[in-house]
Enzyme design. Structure first.
Site, PDB file in Angstrom:
ATOM      1  N   CYS A 297       0.817  -1.224   0.000  1.00  0.00           N
ATOM      2  CA  CYS A 297       0.000   0.000   0.000  1.00  0.00           C
ATOM      3  C   CYS A 297       0.849   1.271   0.000  1.00  0.00           C
ATOM      4  CB  CYS A 297      -0.955   0.000   1.188  1.00  0.00           C
ATOM      5  SG  CYS A 297      -2.117  -1.374   1.124  1.00  0.00           S
TER       6      CYS A 297
ATOM      7  N   HIS B 111      -3.365   7.289   2.140  1.00  0.00           N
ATOM      8  CA  HIS B 111      -3.798   5.958   1.705  1.00  0.00           C
ATOM      9  C   HIS B 111      -5.143   5.649   2.358  1.00  0.00           C
ATOM     10  CE1 HIS B 111      -4.054   1.785   0.949  1.00  0.00           C
ATOM     11  NE2 HIS B 111      -3.720   1.403   2.167  1.00  0.00           N
TER      12      HIS B 111
ATOM     13  N   ASN C 146     -10.142  -0.410   0.157  1.00  0.00           N
ATOM     14  CA  ASN C 146      -8.696  -0.221   0.096  1.00  0.00           C
ATOM     15  C   ASN C 146      -8.189  -0.840  -1.211  1.00  0.00           C
ATOM     16  OD1 ASN C 146      -5.921  -0.444   0.349  1.00  0.00           O
ATOM     17  ND2 ASN C 146      -5.959  -1.139   2.482  1.00  0.00           N
TER      18      ASN C 146
END
Ligand SMILES: CC(C)(COP(=O)(O)OP(=O)(O)OC[C@H]1O[C@@H](n2cnc3c(N)ncnc32)[C@H](O)[C@@H]1OP(=O)(O)O)[C@@H](O)C(=O)NCCC(=O)NCCS
Length: 316
Positions: free
Chosen positions: A118, A242, A272
């Site tokens: 990520c 993020h 996500n």
């Protein structure tokens, strides 16, 4: 506002994103998993995500996002001299996803993948801007793309509710005199086992450990970046974190006494999307005119590793 740091003039001249057409809402997910819309939305902020068809791979998502970014930058493909794809769900072990993207676009540029989960997009932006700083490269396509649906155990409610598929891209161009692109990357000494996936999945996650890391690191990245650049929060038009969990963002904003609307949040729509989450969010923020030409934005990535990275960069 400029610091004395030796930094490069590299700016974002175009953004784009793509998500697959197949929508999966919390309610639909709860029909086959022991969970509920209420649990997912309250604990994470997620309401829905998009899932790619079996025939659509990470490189396809990446190509669609890249094409939009190129078009918005008014840059022709022949002028692209570097392609970097941040992904932890590559189509193949080799060739790299970036090589497939290059081929599908029809480019001869050097292209490579970068794997930092990520945090991948901010790592890729950092590497690309440093390569441009030397003067060797001028126009880069930097893409974050992931198809986590292929590495999720759809029976594991701890992880299945969190992720979605997608891709985001930026065109990065050398612009002498532009605000220097600032990057700070780092990682924790421990925690590599807290979020893992073998090459073909499935994902395992110690949710609470990752959550605590997220809250701590968002606050610390923000503080470090502002201090190093001698900037105030008012110099930053928008923070693009993020998109892992709305509660991570709310907690960091609360601790630092920064209004929540300084942070861009779109996790409710996409879940996500790992390396894609920051460039998708940036592209949406541009579309919504929350970021305009000349603005300075802060991008913050964190995740498996446990890795983190922050970028302060100007929109051309
Ligand atoms: C995953 C996460 C949402 C879990 O939230 P939490 O508040 O920590 O919840 P817990 O893990 O403590 O679980 C609480 C309860 O909910 C249950 N639960 C877990 N997932 C569930 C789900 N999808 N639906 C319903 N119940 C669930 C647990 O079994 C537990 O039940 P118990 O109390 O009977 O044991 C949260 O830890 C998180 O977001 N972590 C970070 C994950 C992340 O961002 N990963 C990617 C980083 S890049």
């Amino acid at each position: 506002m400029q610091s004395a740091l030796n930094l490069n003039g590299v700016t974002i001249t175009g953004t784009g994103f793509y998500v697959p057409t197949s929508l999966l809402t919390n309610v639909e997910l709860a029909a086959s998993l022991d969970t509920s819309d209420e649990w997912i939305s309250q604990r994470t902020g997620i309401r829905q995500r998009y899932i790619a068809e079996a025939s659509t791979d990470t490189s396809d998502l990446a190509v669609a996002a890249a094409a939009q970014a190129l078009s918005r930058a008014h840059l022709s493909l022949e002028d692209v001299d570097l392609i970097v794809v941040a992904t932890s769900t590559p189509d193949y072990a080799f060739p790299s996803t970036a090589m497939l993207v290059k081929q599908k676009l029809g480019s001869r540029a050097p292209a490579f993948d970068l794997s930092a989960a990520c945090s991948g997009f901010v790592y890729a932006l950092s590497v690309s801007s440093d390569m441009m700083k030397s003067g060797a490269y001028h126009n880069a396509l930097v893409i974050g793309a992931d198809k986590f649906s292929k590495i999720i155990d759809w029976q594991d409610r701890n992880t299945a509710v969190l992720f979605g598929d997608g891709a985001g891209a930026v065109v990065l161009q050398s612009r002498p005199g532009a605000f220097p692109c600032f990057s700070l990357l780092g990682s924790e000494e421990r925690g590599a086992e807290a979020l893992t996936s073998p090459v073909t999945g499935p994902i395992t996650m110690q949710g609470r450990e990752v959550f605590k890391f997220g809250v701590r690191i968002v606050e610390s990245m923000l503080t470090k970046a502002l201090e190093t650049l001698n900037l105030s929060i008012d110099d930053i038009a928008l923070i693009i974190p993020h998109q892992a969990n709305i509660r991570i963002i709310e907690s960091a904003a609360g601790k630092m006494n920064i209004p929540l609307d300084k942070f861009f949040v779109n996790i409710e729509n996409y879940g996500n999307t790992s390396a894609a989450s920051i460039p998708i969010a940036l592209a949406e923020a541009m579309e919504q005119k929350l970021v305009r030409s000349g603005d300075i934005v802060m991008l913050m990535g964190f995740g498996a590793g446990l890795a983190w990275g922050v970028q302060v960069i100007q929109i051309a």
